[in-house]
Design an enzyme around this catalytic site. Structure first.
Site, mmCIF file in Angstrom:
data_model
loop_
_atom_site.group_PDB
_atom_site.id
_atom_site.type_symbol
_atom_site.label_atom_id
_atom_site.label_comp_id
_atom_site.label_asym_id
_atom_site.label_seq_id
_atom_site.Cartn_x
_atom_site.Cartn_y
_atom_site.Cartn_z
ATOM 1 N N SER A 24 0.794 -1.231 0.000
ATOM 2 C CA SER A 24 0.000 0.000 0.000
ATOM 3 C C SER A 24 0.828 1.284 0.000
ATOM 4 O O SER A 24 0.264 2.379 0.035
ATOM 5 C CB SER A 24 -0.914 -0.004 1.232
ATOM 6 N N GLU A 25 2.133 1.175 -0.072
ATOM 7 C CA GLU A 25 2.999 2.342 0.148
ATOM 8 C C GLU A 25 2.692 3.521 -0.766
ATOM 9 O O GLU A 25 2.700 4.679 -0.323
ATOM 10 C CB GLU A 25 4.473 1.934 -0.002
#
Length: 261
Positions: A135-136
């Site tokens: 999800s960065e």
């Protein structure tokens, strides 16, 4: 020792390291990073331990980095940020290079840095219904420190998609792409982990350690004369080792090897 963020126990030669911050979905901060590094370093050199299970309490396995910790890092200098990132990178490397086999028990969702933890393990068992996510990029970040392990696990082409899209994917997709070895119903998770751990601890400790190193060091290398010489040297050395001689002798004599008595 007493840990603030982990629970550590040893039963029948199997150590269990449990992430124990369920109130923040087991997100890690500087304390949990330091404690994971210490725990895996110590267990990796403990002769009473033959295998390690990495588990977690609560509904999530690991949500990645603690948001409060990340907020604190926003005020760090460049040097402080680099030092902090290196501590995370060193923790992942400690797990990856741990001389004992490490089994991940993924009972809940695994996001961002949590995927790095899983990818650094040797065997991954996930429960059905678990979601994974890199999800960065949603936060304006990149999965840099976890990338060596995640790309090894899922492959470059798959990583191209999920590093860039931050899409969630399920446990069965994780198995298909190589992130997980087994996907089971939650009720079978503990039995599956126990069976794998039993298989690990009944094998020659030295051979398991050397086999783990073999995979790590041979993977991706060209099959050339140097490789042939290296692998020949490895098998010759293990044949001449104490456990190598004992294993062959016990098989021929139809008895248990010394590491099982």
């Amino acid at each position: 020792m007493d840990y603030q963020t982990l629970l550590v126990s040893v039963t029948d030669k199997v150590a269990t390291v449990t992430l124990n911050r369920p109130d923040v979905r087991n997100a890690f901060n500087e304390t949990s990073i330091a404690e994971l590094t210490l725990a895996f370093d110590e267990l990796g050199h403990d002769d009473a331990v033959r295998a390690i299970v990495l588990a977690a309490n609560g509904p999530a396995f690991c949500a990645g980095a603690d948001l409060n910790w990340m907020k604190q890092m926003a005020g760090y200098s460049d040097a402080e940020n680099q030092a902090d990132a290196m501590r995370l990178a060193s923790m992942l490397r400690t797990i990856y290079y741990c001389p004992k086999p490490v089994v991940a028990r993924v009972q809940g969702d695994c996001y961002a840095g949590g995927m790095g933890l899983v990818a650094a393990c040797d065997v991954v068992v996930a429960a059905e219904g678990v979601n994974f996510c890199l999800s960065e990029v949603k936060l304006g970040l990149i999965p840099a420190t976890i990338s060596p392990y995640v790309i090894k696990a899922m492959g470059e082409q798959v990583a191209r998609r999920y590093f860039l899209t931050a899409e969630r994917f399920g446990a069965l997709d994780a198995k298909r792409m190589g992130m997980a070895h087994e996907v089971v119903v939650p009720e079978e998770l503990d039995a599956t982990i126990a069976a794998i751990a039993k298989a690990l601890v009944t094998n020659s400790p030295n051979a398991v350690r050397e086999a783990k190193r073999l995979v790590r060091e041979v993977s991706g290398m060209p099959i050339d004369d140097a490789m042939l010489a290296d692998t020949a040297e490895r098998i010759a050395a293990i044949r001449a080792s104490g456990e190598g001689r004992e294993g062959v002798a016990s098989f021929l004599e139809k008895r248990k090897p010394s590491w099982l008595t």
